[in-house]
Design an enzyme around this catalytic site. Structure first.
Site, mmCIF file in Angstrom:
data_model
loop_
_atom_site.group_PDB
_atom_site.id
_atom_site.type_symbol
_atom_site.label_atom_id
_atom_site.label_comp_id
_atom_site.label_asym_id
_atom_site.label_seq_id
_atom_site.Cartn_x
_atom_site.Cartn_y
_atom_site.Cartn_z
ATOM 1 N N ASN A 23 0.864 -1.184 0.000
ATOM 2 C CA ASN A 23 0.000 0.000 0.000
ATOM 3 C C ASN A 23 0.901 1.234 0.000
ATOM 4 O O ASN A 23 1.433 1.613 1.030
ATOM 5 C CB ASN A 23 -0.892 -0.041 1.247
ATOM 6 N N TRP A 24 1.046 1.819 -1.179
ATOM 7 C CA TRP A 24 1.979 2.946 -1.308
ATOM 8 C C TRP A 24 1.459 4.217 -0.632
ATOM 9 O O TRP A 24 2.172 5.182 -0.478
ATOM 10 C CB TRP A 24 2.227 3.246 -2.786
ATOM 11 N N LYS A 25 0.186 4.252 -0.311
ATOM 12 C CA LYS A 25 -0.465 5.457 0.244
ATOM 13 C C LYS A 25 -0.205 6.642 -0.702
ATOM 14 O O LYS A 25 -0.111 6.428 -1.908
ATOM 15 C CB LYS A 25 0.027 5.706 1.666
ATOM 16 N N HIS A 29 -9.580 1.554 4.576
ATOM 17 C CA HIS A 29 -8.329 1.677 5.336
ATOM 18 C C HIS A 29 -8.569 2.625 6.518
ATOM 19 O O HIS A 29 -9.335 3.583 6.406
ATOM 20 C CB HIS A 29 -7.221 2.219 4.420
ATOM 21 N N GLU A 77 -6.920 4.959 7.676
ATOM 22 C CA GLU A 77 -6.658 6.381 7.393
ATOM 23 C C GLU A 77 -7.861 7.009 6.693
ATOM 24 O O GLU A 77 -8.175 8.185 6.921
ATOM 25 C CB GLU A 77 -5.383 6.512 6.540
ATOM 26 N N GLU A 97 -5.679 -4.772 10.479
ATOM 27 C CA GLU A 97 -4.652 -3.762 10.711
ATOM 28 C C GLU A 97 -4.948 -3.013 12.005
ATOM 29 O O GLU A 97 -5.741 -2.057 12.004
ATOM 30 C CB GLU A 97 -4.640 -2.756 9.554
ATOM 31 N N GLY A 147 2.246 2.325 10.713
ATOM 32 C CA GLY A 147 3.224 3.398 10.568
ATOM 33 C C GLY A 147 3.923 3.776 11.858
ATOM 34 O O GLY A 147 4.597 4.811 11.932
ATOM 35 N N SER A 174 3.132 -2.108 10.308
ATOM 36 C CA SER A 174 4.582 -2.180 10.551
ATOM 37 C C SER A 174 5.179 -3.547 10.222
ATOM 38 O O SER A 174 6.122 -3.983 10.883
ATOM 39 C CB SER A 174 4.910 -1.755 11.983
ATOM 40 N N GLY A 177 2.717 -1.032 4.252
ATOM 41 C CA GLY A 177 2.807 0.386 3.930
ATOM 42 C C GLY A 177 4.261 0.782 3.706
ATOM 43 O O GLY A 177 4.825 0.581 2.636
HETATM 44 P P1 PGA Z 1 2.668 0.332 7.626
HETATM 45 O O1 PGA Z 1 1.234 0.556 6.956
HETATM 46 O O2 PGA Z 1 3.203 -0.969 7.060
HETATM 47 O O3 PGA Z 1 3.474 1.508 7.195
HETATM 48 O O4 PGA Z 1 2.462 0.251 9.079
HETATM 49 C C1 PGA Z 1 0.343 -0.510 6.771
HETATM 50 C C2 PGA Z 1 -0.930 0.005 6.153
HETATM 51 O O5 PGA Z 1 -1.396 1.083 6.547
HETATM 52 O O6 PGA Z 1 -1.531 -0.654 5.293
#
Ligand code: PGA
Length: 256
Positions: A13-15, A98, A100, A170, A176, A216, A237
């Protein structure tokens, strides 16, 4: 060991990262790095990188996805992208709900359900994200929260389409933050999700469902997490933005 029926899915997931030029550079490095993967390899890129990603990944084992969509086919929804538009672009996966998006963009259990249905009923894979906050975990409410999110996401989803739905567990406190769930925590909740699906559908549907862990995941912890019985892959991510790190996680998924 991991259920034999389920092929692991490692999705990056590149965001909101990578300009078109940066995306092309990363994909160029990823193609040879993951070419021998036994798992499914997916990159979930910003909308504007989709056409570059699709062109570059044609004929490779990397599949391309989007990070969001609207649930309507078309209409007066300024700034949104519909599932038919994604299909035309060549996308195969769409992330839905997600944390976010739930936190910053007003995504609700109801919109997550509508989007998930729009995605899978149109033949694409939906990666539906669920997970508790730190407060909720500390209050002992993890299963209550995750169970509610899973049930809401699957509301009115027919068994005919459920095979296209992937659930990503998640925990919000692990995203993150560098604070990964312990293998015990990841296994416990992924197993709980499978049981919830079993109660809603059947043994067979639950056994075939891909349930990912995200939060993470990195080259240092991936092997342990991906070896868990009910963890069928990862939603990655930060570590998906570097070809070497993403390759290391893909390699960890290939370890039997
Ligand atoms: P992260 O993000 O690996 O940077 O913790 C995971 C995600 O939000 O899908």
């Amino acid at each position: 060991m991991n259920g034999s029926k389920r092929k692991k899915v490692i999705a990056g997931n590149w965001k909101m990262n990578k300009t078109a030029a940066e995306a092309a550079m990363l994909i160029e490095n990823l193609i040879p790095a993951v070419k021998d993967a036994e798992c499914e390899v997916v990159i979930l890129v910003p909308f504007l990188n989709i056409s570059t990603a699709i062109k570059m990944c044609e004929g490779t084992n990397i599949r391309v996805g989007a990070q969001n969509c609207h649930f309507a086919e078309s209409g007066a929804f300024t700034g949104e992208i519909s599932v038919p538009m994604l299909i035309e672009a060549g996308v195969e996966f769409v992330v839905v709900g997600h944390s976010e998006r739930r936190q910053y963009f007003g995504e609700t259990d109801d919109s997550v359900n509508k989007k998930a249905k729009a995605v899978i009923e149109n033949g694409l894979y939906a990666i539906v994200c669920v997970g508790e906050s730190l407060e909720e975990r500390e209050a002992g409410d993890t299963e209550k929260v995750v169970g509610k999110q899973v049930k809401a996401a699957l509301f009115d989803v027919s068994s005919e389409h459920i095979g296209k739905l992937i659930i990503a567990y998640e925990p919000i406190w692990a995203i993150g933050t560098g604070r990964t769930a312990t293998p015990e925590q990841a296994q416990e909740v992924c197993k709980f999700i499978r049981e919830t699906v079993k109660n809603l559908y059947s043994d067979e549907i639950a056994e075939n469902m891909v349930i990912q862990y995200g939060g993470s995941m990195n080259p240092g912890n991936a092997e342990e997490l991906l070896a868990l019985e009910d963890v069928d892959g990862g939603l990655i991510g930060g570590a998906s933005l570097k070809a070497d790190d993403f390759k290391a996680i893909v390699d960890a998924a290939n370890v039997k």
